[in-house]
Motif scaffolding. Structure first.
Motif, PDB file in Angstrom:
ATOM      1  N   PHE A 229      56.289  72.202  50.727  1.00 62.53           N
ATOM      2  CA  PHE A 229      55.216  72.800  50.091  1.00 62.53           C
ATOM      3  C   PHE A 229      54.099  71.927  50.964  1.00 62.53           C
ATOM      4  CE2 PHE A 229      58.497  71.659  47.047  1.00 62.53           C
ATOM      5  CZ  PHE A 229      59.546  72.705  47.039  1.00 62.53           C
ATOM      6  N   GLY A 230      53.312  72.560  50.451  1.00 56.38           N
ATOM      7  CA  GLY A 230      52.252  72.888  50.342  1.00 56.38           C
ATOM      8  C   GLY A 230      51.401  71.234  50.558  1.00 56.38           C
ATOM      9  N   GLY A 231      51.073  70.397  51.450  1.00 60.80           N
ATOM     10  CA  GLY A 231      49.786  69.193  51.305  1.00 60.80           C
ATOM     11  C   GLY A 231      48.567  68.978  50.849  1.00 60.80           C
ATOM     12  N   SER A 232      48.493  68.461  49.033  1.00 57.85           N
ATOM     13  CA  SER A 232      47.703  68.602  48.872  1.00 57.85           C
ATOM     14  C   SER A 232      46.933  67.610  49.425  1.00 57.85           C
ATOM     15  CB  SER A 232      47.121  68.918  47.904  1.00 57.85           C
ATOM     16  OG  SER A 232      47.853  67.675  47.173  1.00 57.85           O
ATOM     17  N   SER A 233      47.466  66.067  49.435  1.00 61.29           N
ATOM     18  CA  SER A 233      46.331  65.049  49.290  1.00 61.29           C
ATOM     19  C   SER A 233      47.735  63.862  49.611  1.00 61.29           C
ATOM     20  CB  SER A 233      45.752  64.305  48.302  1.00 61.29           C
ATOM     21  OG  SER A 233      47.353  64.516  46.635  1.00 61.29           O
ATOM     22  N   VAL A 234      46.732  62.362  50.003  1.00 64.10           N
ATOM     23  CA  VAL A 234      47.738  61.189  50.750  1.00 64.10           C
ATOM     24  C   VAL A 234      46.812  60.438  49.973  1.00 64.10           C
ATOM     25  CG1 VAL A 234      48.343  59.772  52.887  1.00 64.10           C
ATOM     26  CG2 VAL A 234      49.334  62.719  52.923  1.00 64.10           C
ATOM     27  N   HIS A 235      47.867  59.222  49.371  1.00 68.91           N
ATOM     28  CA  HIS A 235      47.999  58.048  48.975  1.00 68.91           C
ATOM     29  C   HIS A 235      48.829  57.213  49.668  1.00 68.91           C
ATOM     30  CE1 HIS A 235      45.863  55.064  46.579  1.00 68.91           C
ATOM     31  NE2 HIS A 235      46.900  54.480  45.946  1.00 68.91           N
ATOM     32  N   VAL A 236      47.773  55.611  49.944  1.00 66.55           N
ATOM     33  CA  VAL A 236      48.827  54.762  50.740  1.00 66.55           C
ATOM     34  C   VAL A 236      48.746  53.305  50.311  1.00 66.55           C
ATOM     35  CG1 VAL A 236      49.453  52.923  53.084  1.00 66.55           C
ATOM     36  CG2 VAL A 236      48.105  54.801  52.969  1.00 66.55           C
ATOM     37  N   THR A 237      49.873  53.466  49.636  1.00 68.39           N
ATOM     38  CA  THR A 237      49.603  52.175  48.010  1.00 68.39           C
ATOM     39  C   THR A 237      49.864  51.384  48.585  1.00 68.39           C
ATOM     40  OG1 THR A 237      52.662  51.848  48.477  1.00 68.39           O
ATOM     41  CG2 THR A 237      51.562  54.088  47.192  1.00 68.39           C
ATOM     42  N   PRO A 238      49.542  49.846  47.319  1.00 69.92           N
ATOM     43  CA  PRO A 238      48.726  48.769  48.545  1.00 69.92           C
ATOM     44  C   PRO A 238      50.536  48.502  48.838  1.00 69.92           C
ATOM     45  CG  PRO A 238      48.351  48.797  46.320  1.00 69.92           C
ATOM     46  CD  PRO A 238      49.327  50.205  46.287  1.00 69.92           C
ATOM     47  N   ARG A 239      51.903  49.073  48.727  1.00 70.84           N
ATOM     48  CA  ARG A 239      53.207  48.442  49.512  1.00 70.84           C
ATOM     49  C   ARG A 239      53.202  48.856  50.305  1.00 70.84           C
ATOM     50  NH1 ARG A 239      56.999  49.240  44.821  1.00 70.84           N
ATOM     51  NH2 ARG A 239      57.221  48.016  42.716  1.00 70.84           N
ATOM     52  N   GLY A 240      51.363  49.737  50.629  1.00 70.54           N
ATOM     53  CA  GLY A 240      51.893  50.428  52.408  1.00 70.54           C
ATOM     54  C   GLY A 240      52.617  51.759  52.379  1.00 70.54           C
ATOM     55  N   THR A 241      53.680  52.008  51.599  1.00 67.93           N
ATOM     56  CA  THR A 241      54.152  53.767  50.923  1.00 67.93           C
ATOM     57  C   THR A 241      53.584  55.047  51.187  1.00 67.93           C
ATOM     58  OG1 THR A 241      54.244  53.178  48.643  1.00 67.93           O
ATOM     59  CG2 THR A 241      56.390  52.565  49.898  1.00 67.93           C
ATOM     60  N   ILE A 242      54.041  55.792  51.321  1.00 68.42           N
ATOM     61  CA  ILE A 242      53.226  56.422  51.595  1.00 68.42           C
ATOM     62  C   ILE A 242      52.761  57.845  50.566  1.00 68.42           C
ATOM     63  CG2 ILE A 242      51.716  58.797  53.685  1.00 68.42           C
ATOM     64  CD1 ILE A 242      52.931  57.736  55.979  1.00 68.42           C
ATOM     65  N   MET A 243      52.194  58.505  49.790  1.00 63.41           N
ATOM     66  CA  MET A 243      51.949  59.080  48.566  1.00 63.41           C
ATOM     67  C   MET A 243      52.019  59.910  49.461  1.00 63.41           C
ATOM     68  SD  MET A 243      51.093  57.904  44.510  1.00 63.41           S
ATOM     69  CE  MET A 243      50.774  59.317  43.443  1.00 63.41           C
ATOM     70  N   VAL A 244      52.455  61.133  49.056  1.00 65.97           N
ATOM     71  CA  VAL A 244      52.290  62.798  49.240  1.00 65.97           C
ATOM     72  C   VAL A 244      51.711  63.793  47.786  1.00 65.97           C
ATOM     73  CG1 VAL A 244      52.145  64.798  50.878  1.00 65.97           C
ATOM     74  CG2 VAL A 244      52.862  62.022  51.296  1.00 65.97           C
ATOM     75  N   GLY A 245      51.591  64.430  47.611  1.00 62.67           N
ATOM     76  CA  GLY A 245      51.117  65.279  46.742  1.00 62.67           C
ATOM     77  C   GLY A 245      51.273  67.218  47.613  1.00 62.67           C
ATOM     78  N   GLN A 246      51.893  67.823  47.021  1.00 61.18           N
ATOM     79  CA  GLN A 246      52.659  68.881  47.257  1.00 61.18           C
ATOM     80  C   GLN A 246      52.436  70.047  46.000  1.00 61.18           C
ATOM     81  OE1 GLN A 246      55.971  68.439  50.036  1.00 61.18           O
ATOM     82  NE2 GLN A 246      56.471  66.832  48.634  1.00 61.18           N
ATOM     83  N   TYR A 247      51.524  70.945  46.211  1.00 61.05           N
ATOM     84  CA  TYR A 247      51.083  71.711  45.578  1.00 61.05           C
ATOM     85  C   TYR A 247      52.914  72.833  46.003  1.00 61.05           C
ATOM     86  CZ  TYR A 247      49.134  74.683  49.483  1.00 61.05           C
ATOM     87  OH  TYR A 247      48.158  74.711  50.484  1.00 61.05           O
ATOM     88  N   ASN A 248      52.875  74.517  45.104  1.00 63.41           N
ATOM     89  CA  ASN A 248      54.206  75.446  45.290  1.00 63.41           C
ATOM     90  C   ASN A 248      53.437  76.687  44.080  1.00 63.41           C
ATOM     91  OD1 ASN A 248      56.131  75.704  45.656  1.00 63.41           O
ATOM     92  ND2 ASN A 248      57.270  75.307  43.996  1.00 63.41           N
ATOM     93  N   PHE A 249      52.983  77.317  45.361  1.00 64.13           N
ATOM     94  CA  PHE A 249      53.007  78.619  44.569  1.00 64.13           C
ATOM     95  C   PHE A 249      53.982  79.774  44.884  1.00 64.13           C
ATOM     96  CE2 PHE A 249      48.296  77.763  45.158  1.00 64.13           C
ATOM     97  CZ  PHE A 249      47.955  77.932  44.396  1.00 64.13           C
ATOM     98  N   LYS A 250      54.648  79.974  44.364  1.00 59.60           N
ATOM     99  CA  LYS A 250      56.143  80.958  44.200  1.00 59.60           C
ATOM    100  C   LYS A 250      55.319  82.656  43.683  1.00 59.60           C
ATOM    101  CE  LYS A 250      60.112  80.635  43.922  1.00 59.60           C
ATOM    102  NZ  LYS A 250      62.133  79.444  42.803  1.00 59.60           N
TER     103      LYS A 250
END
Length: 339
Positions: A229-250
């Motif tokens: 879906f559409g990417g709205s935000s990224v946050h890298v956690t203290p573990r280094g993993t990549i957290m990605v927020g996505q929005y979804n219009f239908k």
């Protein structure tokens, strides 16, 4: 898993700052009557304060009045605003990042540098602006390298990411990114920047949404992580993993959003969870086991177990649309987690 923390969330349209117990989801304090259109939060542990950016006198990125020219200083012990930093002639402060290596606050600005915006630096001892650099864009989000020497700005509707030298205050490069970009973040070692692209498209999902990966040595795009879906935000956690927020219009209507988690080396998808709304701002706990998503249009915040990719709870920040704000609720925007 641990989520023993305090969570602070801004309501942009409500002009409030709410504090929550992350474990219970209970609101513990509500600060009202902030300067208009508060946006993002940045915690300064050394001084035990939190900085609050203010972008506009009223409105939002797509439609707003005059630019604000303040950054508020909130004392976390006294729980009150103790100072206001005047950044004029610059305006439209949005993204704010702590440059611990140089004891500065770096803020993106949408106005006041040439015909557009860029970034400014604020000395945290004097709370005065000490430098500025233009980005050739109305810069929105910003991230800095761990050494504080460079910054990257996402410019939303502008077709490039700006690379800025924060030592000499010069524009280094514009990295072409058709369609614009959203909230970006940087790897823990500072080697890669992760940028959601294209920019948000209200009412529809974009074609080929992804996370562009920029090598900070060459300032070139070296990889792309496809999204559902559409990417709205990224946050890298203290573990280094990549957290990605996505929005979804239908069908032109906003559906439930998603938060996905990616492994940092090969970008393998570690998990995905459906959340309440439109995840504008993402943050995580000190150990990286719990994620937080501020749902801007619904005015709530989701707490996510990142080990098992499930929503633990959802708490209400501000769900009331204001007629004087065009009935657009931006009730959960900036987000900070602290202990």
């Amino acid at each position: 898993m641990s989520d023993s923390a305090n969570v602070a969330v801004i309501s942009q349209s409500g002009e409030t700052l709410s504090f929550f117990d992350a474990t219970t989801g209970q609101q513990t304090q509500l600060i009202t009557d902030l300067i208009a259109e508060p946006h993002e939060l940045c915690v300064d542990k050394h001084r035990n304060v939190m900085y609050i950016s203010h972008a506009y006198r009223h409105g939002h990125y797509w439609k707003h009045g005059d630019y604000s020219h303040e950054i508020s200083v909130f004392d976390l012990k006294e729980r009150r605003i103790v100072d206001v930093i005047n950044i004029a002639p610059y305006g439209g402060s949005h993204g704010i990042r702590l440059d611990a290596a140089n004891d500065r606050l770096i803020s993106s600005v949408e106005y006041g540098i040439g015909e557009a915006g860029g970034a400014i630096g604020i000395d945290l001892k004097t709370r005065k602006v000490i430098g500025s650099v233009g980005s050739d864009a109305k810069s929105h989000w910003i991230i800095i390298t761990p050494d504080g020497k460079k910054a990257y700005t996402c410019n939303k509707t502008f077709d490039f990411v700006s690379v800025l030298n924060l030592a000499d205050w010069k524009l280094i490069k514009k990295i072409t990114l058709p369609g614009g970009s959203e909230e970006l973040d940087i790897s823990r070692d500072g080697k890669f920047v992760y940028v959601p692209a294209p920019g948000a498209q209200v009412g529809q999902n974009p074609a080929d949404p992804c996370i562009k990966v920029i090598d900070t040595q060459t300032d070139e795009i070296v990889d792309s992580i496809p999204l559902a879906f559409g990417g709205s935000s990224v946050h890298v956690t203290p573990r280094g993993t990549i957290m990605v927020g996505q929005y979804n219009f239908k069908g032109g209507k906003l559906n439930r959003g998603h938060v996905s988690l990616f492994e940092p080396k090969n970008y393998k998808l570690l998990g995905d969870v459906e959340i309440t709304d439109y995840p504008l701002t993402l943050r995580s706990s000190a150990d990286g086991s719990v994620g937080y998503a501020a749902n801007v249009l619904g005015g709530t915040t989701d707490v996510i177990d990142l080990d098992n990719m499930k929503v633990l709870r959802n708490f209400e920040v501000d769900t009331v649309s204001r007629a004087d704000k065009g009935n657009m609720c931006q009730g959960a925007h900036g987000l900070a987690v602290f202990h």
